[in-house]
Motif scaffolding. Structure first.
Motif, PDB file in Angstrom:
ATOM      1  N   ALA A   1      10.371  13.752  -3.935  1.00  0.00           N
ATOM      2  CA  ALA A   1       9.418  12.814  -3.473  1.00  0.00           C
ATOM      3  C   ALA A   1       8.106  13.038  -4.067  1.00  0.00           C
ATOM      4  O   ALA A   1       7.549  11.539  -4.089  1.00  0.00           O
ATOM      5  N   GLU A   2       7.542  14.024  -4.461  1.00  0.00           N
ATOM      6  CA  GLU A   2       6.063  13.620  -5.273  1.00  0.00           C
ATOM      7  C   GLU A   2       6.287  12.783  -6.441  1.00  0.00           C
ATOM      8  O   GLU A   2       5.612  11.774  -7.197  1.00  0.00           O
ATOM      9  N   VAL A   3       7.781  12.887  -7.440  1.00  0.00           N
ATOM     10  CA  VAL A   3       8.504  11.700  -8.213  1.00  0.00           C
ATOM     11  C   VAL A   3       8.310  10.535  -8.026  1.00  0.00           C
ATOM     12  O   VAL A   3       7.535   9.645  -8.669  1.00  0.00           O
ATOM     13  N   GLN A   4       8.946  10.081  -6.941  1.00  0.00           N
ATOM     14  CA  GLN A   4       8.837   9.072  -6.428  1.00  0.00           C
ATOM     15  C   GLN A   4       7.462   8.723  -6.349  1.00  0.00           C
ATOM     16  O   GLN A   4       6.884   7.109  -6.147  1.00  0.00           O
ATOM     17  N   GLN A   5       6.414   9.101  -5.715  1.00  0.00           N
ATOM     18  CA  GLN A   5       4.582   8.643  -5.399  1.00  0.00           C
ATOM     19  C   GLN A   5       4.088   8.273  -6.659  1.00  0.00           C
ATOM     20  O   GLN A   5       3.396   7.756  -7.173  1.00  0.00           O
ATOM     21  N   ILE A   6       4.604   9.094  -8.090  1.00  0.00           N
ATOM     22  CA  ILE A   6       3.878   8.738  -9.244  1.00  0.00           C
ATOM     23  C   ILE A   6       5.252   7.268  -9.682  1.00  0.00           C
ATOM     24  O   ILE A   6       3.804   6.147 -10.536  1.00  0.00           O
ATOM     25  N   ARG A   7       6.452   6.582  -9.451  1.00  0.00           N
ATOM     26  CA  ARG A   7       6.003   5.816  -9.447  1.00  0.00           C
ATOM     27  C   ARG A   7       6.171   5.211  -8.785  1.00  0.00           C
ATOM     28  O   ARG A   7       5.701   3.218  -9.238  1.00  0.00           O
ATOM     29  N   ARG A   8       5.152   4.996  -7.393  1.00  0.00           N
ATOM     30  CA  ARG A   8       4.644   3.853  -6.392  1.00  0.00           C
ATOM     31  C   ARG A   8       3.495   3.721  -7.092  1.00  0.00           C
ATOM     32  O   ARG A   8       3.204   2.386  -7.300  1.00  0.00           O
ATOM     33  N   ALA A   9       2.441   4.735  -7.937  1.00  0.00           N
ATOM     34  CA  ALA A   9       1.793   4.433  -8.203  1.00  0.00           C
ATOM     35  C   ALA A   9       1.928   3.243  -9.636  1.00  0.00           C
ATOM     36  O   ALA A   9       0.549   2.747  -9.863  1.00  0.00           O
TER      37      ALA A   9
END
Length: 281
Positions: free
Chosen positions: A261-269
């Motif tokens: 989920a944190e990796v997905q936050q990177i992707r969203r940023a």
């Protein structure tokens, strides 16, 4: 796997405590894995087999721990040869080490800060150039977290910028380290980012840290990334552009789903940073 990483890519550290979950996760859950060659050179058995399997499914980046780029001891030529063989074997396009030292008359098992002085710039830049020659590739150096400065006749960002220029190497920009150092040493993290030479940044790291009761910050890699560090990451993208970015977690591992989920936050940023600006009229 020999193609360079896309600039918009998000990765996770390859830790032995996560191996079973990493092997079981969907291949597209991350864009790359980062490992330390120092911990994997010569490893066989089940762990060696797992590394081979993971490297067949994912691009690997590598982050060294033991070269002691700024130290007084001679560079470890055996480790350099082993590292080059490891990087070549796994077709690693991105290799980084710490802008620090970890050996002086023997290994100290810690990443210690260098003086922010012109003499230290010349010393570490010369050693970085030797490492690049030995590895046959350009490397990136990481801005470390530090809790005392041995000596200084320039600021941290001036020191880093001078090293990058003299060594002609790249920067692994650790956003959490910027925040931790800014809080502990009394400078503005966002101003630090604005002064980073954008063309030198090869990749970024984000990680969690620990807040002491008195406000002191400790870089632990053992907790979720905090909101202010996510904000700093977005500011970094605004300044240097989107670059491959790693989520670092070294212990206190939650279920893999939380890390992803944190990796997905990177992707969203990254996706938000690449959106074209909307014209207003």
């Amino acid at each position: 796997m020999s193609l360079p990483l896309p600039t918009a890519s998000a990765g996770l550290g390859l830790r032995r405590g996560l191996i079973d979950e990493l092997l079981a996760m969907p291949a597209d859950a991350i864009d790359f894995l980062e490992c330390s060659p120092d911990n994997w050179i010569g490893v066989g058995g089940a762990h060696g087999a797992a590394l081979r399997q993971l490297s067949e499914r994912h691009r690997l980046t590598c982050h060294g721990l033991s070269l002691s780029l700024g130290g007084p001891d001679p560079l470890d030529r055996t480790l350099l040869q082993q590292t080059r063989a490891f990087l070549d074997l796994h077709q690693v396009q991105l290799y980084s080490e710490h802008l620090s030292y970890c050996a002086a008359g023997g290994h100290l098992y810690d990443l210690l800060p260098l003086p922010f002085t012109a003499e230290a710039v010349r010393h570490v830049a010369g050693r970085i150039a030797q490492v690049q020659d030995s590895l046959g590739r350009r490397i990136a150096v990481e801005n470390i977290s530090y809790y005392a400065v041995p000596a200084a006749d320039m600021s941290e960002i001036e020191f880093i910028t001078a090293v990058l220029a003299e060594a002609d190497c790249d920067l692994l920009l650790d956003v959490n380290n910027v925040f931790v150092n800014a809080c502990n040493n009394g400078y503005d993290a966002f101003d630090f980012l604005r002064r980073v030479p954008a063309h030198r940044v090869a990749s970024l790291h984000v990680a969690g840290h620990f807040d002491e009761d008195d406000g002191f910050k400790i870089d632990t890699h053992g907790a979720p990334v905090k909101g202010v560090v996510w904000a700093l990451l977005r500011q970094a993208y605004a300044h240097v552009g989107v670059r491959p970015t790693l989520l670092e977690r070294d212990f206190n591992f939650p279920p893999l789903a939380e890390l992803l989920a944190e990796v997905q936050q990177i992707r969203r940023a990254q996706a938000d940073a690449e959106l074209p600006e909307v014209a207003h009229g």
